[in-house]
Design a protein around this motif. Sequence first.
Motif, PDB file in Angstrom:
ATOM      1  N   SER A 217      -6.935 -13.835  37.667  1.00 63.00           N
ATOM      2  CA  SER A 217      -8.061 -14.093  36.721  1.00 63.00           C
ATOM      3  C   SER A 217      -9.456 -13.236  37.077  1.00 63.00           C
ATOM      4  O   SER A 217      -9.908 -13.295  38.231  1.00 63.00           O
ATOM      5  N   TRP A 239     -11.413  -8.149  23.567  1.00 59.83           N
ATOM      6  CA  TRP A 239     -10.145  -7.453  23.535  1.00 59.83           C
ATOM      7  C   TRP A 239      -9.331  -8.311  22.499  1.00 59.83           C
ATOM      8  O   TRP A 239     -10.091  -9.345  22.126  1.00 59.83           O
ATOM      9  N   LEU A 245      -5.349  -3.828  30.491  1.00 52.88           N
ATOM     10  CA  LEU A 245      -6.310  -3.528  31.294  1.00 52.88           C
ATOM     11  C   LEU A 245      -6.068  -2.550  31.928  1.00 52.88           C
ATOM     12  O   LEU A 245      -4.950  -2.662  32.964  1.00 52.88           O
ATOM     13  N   ILE A 272      -2.992  -7.620  29.282  1.00 53.30           N
ATOM     14  CA  ILE A 272      -3.751  -8.778  29.318  1.00 53.30           C
ATOM     15  C   ILE A 272      -3.063 -10.130  28.766  1.00 53.30           C
ATOM     16  O   ILE A 272      -2.529 -10.258  27.906  1.00 53.30           O
ATOM     17  N   SER A 274      -4.227 -13.297  28.488  1.00 52.80           N
ATOM     18  CA  SER A 274      -5.168 -14.180  27.880  1.00 52.80           C
ATOM     19  C   SER A 274      -5.961 -13.712  26.563  1.00 52.80           C
ATOM     20  O   SER A 274      -5.934 -12.708  26.173  1.00 52.80           O
ATOM     21  N   PRO A 276      -9.775 -13.930  24.364  1.00 53.46           N
ATOM     22  CA  PRO A 276     -11.284 -13.915  24.781  1.00 53.46           C
ATOM     23  C   PRO A 276     -11.652 -15.341  24.751  1.00 53.46           C
ATOM     24  O   PRO A 276     -12.598 -15.434  25.481  1.00 53.46           O
ATOM     25  N   ASP A 280     -12.038 -15.324  30.282  1.00 46.46           N
ATOM     26  CA  ASP A 280     -11.347 -14.539  31.622  1.00 46.46           C
ATOM     27  C   ASP A 280     -10.444 -13.901  31.185  1.00 46.46           C
ATOM     28  O   ASP A 280      -9.520 -13.943  30.181  1.00 46.46           O
ATOM     29  N   VAL A 281     -10.148 -12.618  31.727  1.00 47.83           N
ATOM     30  CA  VAL A 281      -9.163 -11.623  31.637  1.00 47.83           C
ATOM     31  C   VAL A 281      -8.024 -12.072  32.801  1.00 47.83           C
ATOM     32  O   VAL A 281      -8.164 -11.913  33.702  1.00 47.83           O
ATOM     33  N   ILE A 316     -10.763  -1.895  29.518  1.00 42.86           N
ATOM     34  CA  ILE A 316     -10.040  -2.879  28.628  1.00 42.86           C
ATOM     35  C   ILE A 316      -9.509  -1.806  27.234  1.00 42.86           C
ATOM     36  O   ILE A 316     -10.663  -0.959  26.860  1.00 42.86           O
TER      37      ILE A 316
END
Length: 465
Positions: A217, A239, A245, A272, A274, A276, A280-281, A316
Amino acid sequence: MTETHRYLIALLCILFYALWVAVLFHKHKKKHKSKHSEISRESTLVVYASQSGTAEKIAQAKASQLEGSNSALVVSMASLSLSSLRSVSKAIFVVSTYGEGEPPDMGRKFNRALQQATRSNSKLLSHLQFEVVGLGDRQYSAFCQFAVTLFKGIEQLGGNAAKPLLKLDAGRGEHLVFLNNTNNDEHDKAAPMVLSSRTLLNDKGQPDSKQKLFALSFTAPTSQISEGKRLVPNVSMHWKAGDILDVLVYEGSYTSTGVVANSKPVVRSYTIASVPEEGDVKLVVRQLVKDDGSLGAGSGYLTESLQPQQQAVGVIRTHANANINNLHAPLLLIAAGSGVAGIRAQLAKRALLENAGPVWILFGERCPDTDNILDSTLSPFHQSSCISHKHIIYSQSPHEKGYVQHLLLQHCHGIRSFLGTEGLVYVCGRYDTMGKGVDTALCTILGDVQYQKLNEEHRYYRDLY
């Protein structure tokens, strides 16, 4: 108010509505005509066919470098037809090759049209001066094969090659020569990201396992760092589910902030995991252990060298081929291994939406004792109401073993019904070990006609590497 008055008012409303529709239609037609009038014989058409976005960036760079770049039009091959090429005298193609010689998804339709035209022995492109830049990976035997096929096809239709076919190994960074001196260099947008947590997902495995899978993360730092490289503050990261990423991995030793001064990075790309809204990415990274025991540059850095609260450098990147905007149609999510990252992001996008369309998840891993990681990785969305079906298969199970494409075939009737005529398919994972098998299984399940429609209607999203 009399009945006559009511009829007159109703008639006037209808007339005003008809007039309003006519005005809108005229504006749309004028806009459509204006857009196409931009294409003239003097224009240079710069066409890209990209799976992950690199070819598109190079196409933009090539267009900006042309003299009189105002007359250069950059278009996706997905919107290109042979008749479009008849409207211009010059065209530049920047295309990637997918897997063992396939065109990217956005190039499939044009490639079929091109191959069909070549069989007619037509010279309909005899007016066209063209060049082709191919992106590929020399690890594959069919290096830049789509670029080769495209070059030969246009030449067969009478096209005149302005330059020899240029083939670039993107894995070795040969394409960067087009980006280094332009505003398209994504590294200029590199921003610091703090590693806030790292968890070993298959923690029941042996400590010396060569198949470790980690969840990571990253969050935006509270302040800017500038050691060795000027970095853009990354106060908010934006994103979509499906985006990538790009992690800049620097050779040598790292400072306390995780950044190396005066060293050239290599880039490693990760889907990625997750959305927004989570703040967190998230990534899911398989630790690559080479034959000599050393770790891969990217996975070794992310799973061993980089420490919690240190800062990594990343970009990103939009991945249009994996961005799903229709959130109400049935969605079939297919992944294996670290590809779980992609299906987690797509699931999260729907789980956070009221009345989202149903989701069917198919996932493959190695061993049920050590790699039962699906629910823990999808958490907190693993019990979302939008999930209608969820199936897991293990390639090393002592009982029923197989791969995710076998799951597809096992549930072929249900999947065909689930997808219907509007359903979407998203696949994430390795192309050579899973992607080809899944593609073949889908074609078998749907049949040639429906499989073709799935592609042509852009309902098939492949996030493969």
